[in-house]
Design an enzyme around this catalytic site. Sequence first.
Site, PDB file in Angstrom:
ATOM      1  N   ARG A  23       5.730  -5.571   7.310  1.00 54.44           N
ATOM      2  CA  ARG A  23       4.805  -5.019   8.286  1.00 54.44           C
ATOM      3  C   ARG A  23       5.601  -4.190   9.285  1.00 54.44           C
ATOM      4  O   ARG A  23       6.796  -4.399   9.469  1.00 54.44           O
ATOM      5  CB  ARG A  23       4.056  -6.125   9.027  1.00 54.44           C
ATOM      6  CG  ARG A  23       3.183  -7.013   8.148  1.00 54.44           C
ATOM      7  CD  ARG A  23       2.481  -8.053   9.002  1.00 54.44           C
ATOM      8  NE  ARG A  23       1.622  -8.940   8.198  1.00 54.44           N
ATOM      9  CZ  ARG A  23       2.017 -10.100   7.687  1.00 54.44           C
ATOM     10  NH1 ARG A  23       3.266 -10.518   7.875  1.00 54.44           N
ATOM     11  NH2 ARG A  23       1.186 -10.848   6.981  1.00 54.44           N
ATOM     12  N   LYS A  77       3.995 -13.338  10.858  1.00 52.62           N
ATOM     13  CA  LYS A  77       2.946 -13.795  11.774  1.00 52.62           C
ATOM     14  C   LYS A  77       3.106 -15.277  12.053  1.00 52.62           C
ATOM     15  O   LYS A  77       3.477 -16.049  11.169  1.00 52.62           O
ATOM     16  CB  LYS A  77       1.565 -13.518  11.165  1.00 52.62           C
ATOM     17  CG  LYS A  77       1.185 -12.045  11.154  1.00 52.62           C
ATOM     18  CD  LYS A  77      -0.242 -11.863  10.679  1.00 52.62           C
ATOM     19  CE  LYS A  77      -0.663 -10.414  10.751  1.00 52.62           C
ATOM     20  NZ  LYS A  77      -2.064 -10.215  10.319  1.00 52.62           N
ATOM     21  N   HIS A  79       1.500   0.026   6.438  1.00 54.25           N
ATOM     22  CA  HIS A  79       0.749  -1.006   5.720  1.00 54.25           C
ATOM     23  C   HIS A  79       0.331  -0.527   4.333  1.00 54.25           C
ATOM     24  O   HIS A  79       0.139  -1.345   3.434  1.00 54.25           O
ATOM     25  CB  HIS A  79      -0.468  -1.441   6.536  1.00 54.25           C
ATOM     26  CG  HIS A  79      -0.626  -2.924   6.607  1.00 54.25           C
ATOM     27  ND1 HIS A  79       0.264  -3.746   7.265  1.00 54.25           N
ATOM     28  CD2 HIS A  79      -1.554  -3.754   6.080  1.00 54.25           C
ATOM     29  CE1 HIS A  79      -0.126  -5.000   7.161  1.00 54.25           C
ATOM     30  NE2 HIS A  79      -1.224  -5.035   6.437  1.00 54.25           N
ATOM     31  N   ARG A  88       2.984  -1.528   2.136  1.00 55.25           N
ATOM     32  CA  ARG A  88       2.895  -2.973   1.887  1.00 55.25           C
ATOM     33  C   ARG A  88       1.824  -3.253   0.826  1.00 55.25           C
ATOM     34  O   ARG A  88       2.026  -4.075  -0.071  1.00 55.25           O
ATOM     35  CB  ARG A  88       2.574  -3.689   3.193  1.00 55.25           C
ATOM     36  CG  ARG A  88       2.383  -5.203   3.077  1.00 55.25           C
ATOM     37  CD  ARG A  88       2.206  -5.783   4.480  1.00 55.25           C
ATOM     38  NE  ARG A  88       1.632  -7.113   4.466  1.00 55.25           N
ATOM     39  CZ  ARG A  88       2.342  -8.235   4.361  1.00 55.25           C
ATOM     40  NH1 ARG A  88       3.653  -8.179   4.244  1.00 55.25           N
ATOM     41  NH2 ARG A  88       1.745  -9.417   4.371  1.00 55.25           N
ATOM     42  N   HIS A 127       1.395 -14.630   3.018  1.00 54.45           N
ATOM     43  CA  HIS A 127       0.010 -14.937   3.360  1.00 54.45           C
ATOM     44  C   HIS A 127      -0.187 -16.447   3.473  1.00 54.45           C
ATOM     45  O   HIS A 127       0.303 -17.206   2.646  1.00 54.45           O
ATOM     46  CB  HIS A 127      -0.952 -14.388   2.305  1.00 54.45           C
ATOM     47  CG  HIS A 127      -1.123 -12.907   2.390  1.00 54.45           C
ATOM     48  ND1 HIS A 127      -1.634 -12.152   1.354  1.00 54.45           N
ATOM     49  CD2 HIS A 127      -0.862 -12.022   3.395  1.00 54.45           C
ATOM     50  CE1 HIS A 127      -1.677 -10.884   1.706  1.00 54.45           C
ATOM     51  NE2 HIS A 127      -1.218 -10.779   2.929  1.00 54.45           N
ATOM     52  N   TYR A 178      -6.060  -7.909  -3.722  1.00 59.08           N
ATOM     53  CA  TYR A 178      -5.279  -7.009  -4.568  1.00 59.08           C
ATOM     54  C   TYR A 178      -5.680  -7.108  -6.027  1.00 59.08           C
ATOM     55  O   TYR A 178      -5.378  -6.213  -6.816  1.00 59.08           O
ATOM     56  CB  TYR A 178      -3.783  -7.303  -4.406  1.00 59.08           C
ATOM     57  CG  TYR A 178      -3.293  -7.014  -3.008  1.00 59.08           C
ATOM     58  CD1 TYR A 178      -3.183  -5.706  -2.555  1.00 59.08           C
ATOM     59  CD2 TYR A 178      -2.991  -8.046  -2.137  1.00 59.08           C
ATOM     60  CE1 TYR A 178      -2.764  -5.440  -1.267  1.00 59.08           C
ATOM     61  CE2 TYR A 178      -2.569  -7.787  -0.853  1.00 59.08           C
ATOM     62  CZ  TYR A 178      -2.455  -6.481  -0.419  1.00 59.08           C
ATOM     63  OH  TYR A 178      -2.054  -6.222   0.858  1.00 59.08           O
TER      64      TYR A 178
END
Length: 335
Positions: free
Chosen positions: A161, A185, A277, A280, A303, A312
């Site tokens: 990111r 994150k 992104h 990514r 994730h 995806y």
Amino acid sequence: MPPRRALVPRKTILADSQKSWLANFLEYIAHERQLAPTTCFAYKTDLIRFYRWLASGSIPELTPQDLSDFAAYLKTAGLAPSSLARNLTSLRVFFRFLLGEGKIDRNVADLLISPKQWDRLPSVLTPGQIDRLLVEPREGVDEFWIRDRAILEFCYAAGFRASELVNLRLEDVYLERACCRRLGKGSKEQILLLGESALKAYKLWIEVGRPQIVSRMSESQRRPKHPSPSLARNASYKPNSYVFLSRTGKRLRREALWELVKKYAIRVGAPQNVSPHTLRHSFATHLLQGGADLRQVQAMLGHESIATTQIYTHVDMTRLTEIYKRNHPRSGNDK
């Protein structure tokens, strides 16, 4: 001598204004909740928008109808459903904080219903577009072509990111192990493998490109007397430990990273809405096209839930169609 006057300590009275409520909330989520800086920035942006709408109104006197009007205001401002939902979430969290602090008697924001969101398929680049993009920064054309190639490689080869990449430090990259440590994150640490191309671009940046910027900034400390104000500021320069630096030797800004990716994407004929992104997304999609398992892609992207990664599988319809035609007896493909 007259008796000395007794010194009485003065009490500092903090203004209990709605403006201070916002400042206290931002301090609370940053230090007590220890939310990521990007999350804190998102809360701040959303709540500043709310304060502008509120103007001179009183938060404790707001009704559910008032907040419904605010939601309608956000919709007329052209916000996407995901952005609108995030704004309302920020408002609910802020009101819960105010309720806990005793600033309001009831949390009317909890009655807000977020708009229904739909899954938007992320835009991705083709492998051919990626190949052209990664070599687009060129010597003799782009001043920081060495740095820019390394940045593009890291965005695509490891799925970084933008906020993660600009905060990457030298001690986070392990050349001998061909991997790096990413702080994602929720301050979650993750070890990522780096491919040969990314390692080659990184080595060139660390050995050639980055030292040029550092030495140029260090040279400003040895300039003649009576420097200009800009040089005086540079005199206090000390090389930082961030991997990717700006032309002034500071940590590269996230906004500059976005501009960098968009500039090269436009030059190779990619869509103008390309962002870090997008690389990514392309990273994840191309992994699936190459046969990677969904769980493996989830781990590489960092994730929390596999439901986030499943989007995806919708992007990779080409590969699914090929598998169906090759293997299913009713596909019409005569073997």
